[in-house]
Design a protein around this motif. Structure first.
Motif, short mmCIF file in Angstrom:
data_model
loop_
_atom_site.label_atom_id
_atom_site.label_comp_id
_atom_site.label_asym_id
_atom_site.label_seq_id
_atom_site.Cartn_x
_atom_site.Cartn_y
_atom_site.Cartn_z
N UNK A 92 7.06 9.59 2.44
CA UNK A 92 5.90 10.31 1.93
C UNK A 92 4.85 9.35 1.40
N UNK A 93 5.29 8.33 0.69
CA UNK A 93 4.34 7.35 0.15
C UNK A 93 3.72 6.55 1.29
N UNK A 94 4.52 6.19 2.28
CA UNK A 94 3.97 5.52 3.47
C UNK A 94 2.87 6.37 4.09
N UNK A 95 3.16 7.65 4.25
CA UNK A 95 2.21 8.58 4.85
C UNK A 95 0.92 8.69 4.02
N UNK A 96 1.08 8.79 2.71
CA UNK A 96 -0.10 8.90 1.83
C UNK A 96 -0.99 7.68 1.97
N UNK A 97 -0.38 6.51 2.00
CA UNK A 97 -1.18 5.29 2.12
C UNK A 97 -1.89 5.24 3.47
N UNK A 98 -1.20 5.68 4.50
CA UNK A 98 -1.81 5.67 5.83
C UNK A 98 -3.03 6.57 5.89
#
Lengths: 222, 222
Positions: free
Chosen positions: A180-186
């Motif tokens: 989820x954090x990876x996705x948010x940063x992307x």
């Protein structure tokens, strides 16, 4: 051998890849491209495996005493891995309240944040509802702020939080949080405002299971 | 005694009320009105219990050997009830593949349909994004059709489906399905196109645990 139907950028597939890695379970990886060809998840061959037309799906090992089957839904798949391979490192704590806490943390991601921000929803907003790219981004950021804000508070205020979301070893909650954090940063949503989350994610990223499950490390990465 | 923080129309609270009823567990009901006073879930008192500002929350019995705690997220709460009260009727089958199937069916509702169609999302579409009531209704109907369509196919094509979603006794999948269908009907989405779902819901509604958990039967019903 287990077979995972996956897409490198899918958050839900990423969760299961982490869980498989933490459990030390080898698997065959079968890429399902969610964009190419109008979305390979919509082919009749894939829909016969998973009528939801979503990734991931996991084909269980034929050697299982239960026989082989295709499992769907990332949380259900991870619970299955926990139950089918109990000898490998546990992804849920032993005590009942701890298990409930880990599941709730995982579900804040899987039931409150990600369902609103995944590819098919974002597409529907722009392609079917005619919203602008800016409106779509505002939508994305809204649910990230609400969800990660709640998670940060749950993590920061509980003595059960350790190096990881729950204690000092990774659980299902970490398997959900990191993608989820990876996705948010992307999507350009900074996560510095969530210091406990940032600390835990940084700890996770040191572990090979998390690093090897990352989208950029997948055979189908672009 | 267990205490459930609930709102009569909340699908997620409705799921837990059914599970409590099936398990035969008495509980104190504490209403949290999601609309009145700008939403009682946003009060600091409630947010101290549940930083997500969502219902349901379940306060565990103080007599528990684990001590008392406030649990959140309906699926996590139902898994807790299953683990904490194993002597009561099982809400998950015993075999691993069956458990994975029940959880996946529950999660089609809890991770794919309901998160997109709950009160706070529908409000955000109209109040914050300026969409019309017609656009909101189209959004609602889209995710219902996609989700119930997938569920119908999963149920209709599996020999594991019985009188209920899985076999001939109710499971977590039925606890999720019935509130979702109730919700769809309330929003004017007909469900006759899903004959297996309709049949299962009709069977569920014959059971006192389902009937007593219905929104109209709650002390806070309007």
């Amino acid at each position: 051998m287990l077979t995972l139907y996956t897409y490198f950028r899918s958050s839900a597939a990423y969760r299961v890849r982490i869980a498989l890695g933490l459990k030390g379970l080898p698997y065959d990886s079968h890429a399902v491209h969610l964009v190419k060809d109008g979305g390979q998840q919509h082919t009749s061959a894939y829909r016969a495996l998973n009528p939801q037309a979503l990734v991931p799906s996991l084909q269980t090992a034929t050697a299982s005493t239960d026989g082989s089957a295709t499992l769907t839904q990332s949380l259900a798949i991870m619970e299955y891995l926990e139950e089918a391979y109990p000898q490998a490192p546990a992804l849920l704590p032993a005590d009942l309240l701890g298990r409930a806490r880990v599941r709730a943390l995982a579900q804040v991601v899987a039931c409150e944040i990600h369902p609103l921000n995944n590819l098919r929803v974002l597409r529907y907003l722009t392609q079917d509802m005619g919203l602008s790219s800016q409106q779509k981004d505002a939508w994305y950021a809204h649910w990230i702020a609400l969800g990660l804000g709640a998670l940060e508070e749950m993590l920061a205020t509980s003595s059960a939080t350790g190096q990881f979301c729950h204690g000092d070893s990774p659980t299902l909650a970490d398997c959900c949080l990191v993608p989820q954090v990876f996705n948010a940063r992307r999507f350009g949503c900074p996560t510095q405002g969530y210091p406990t989350i940032e600390r835990i994610v940084a700890t996770c990223e040191q572990l090979p299971a998390f690093a090897q499950a990352a989208p950029g490390q997948q055979p189908d990465a672009e």
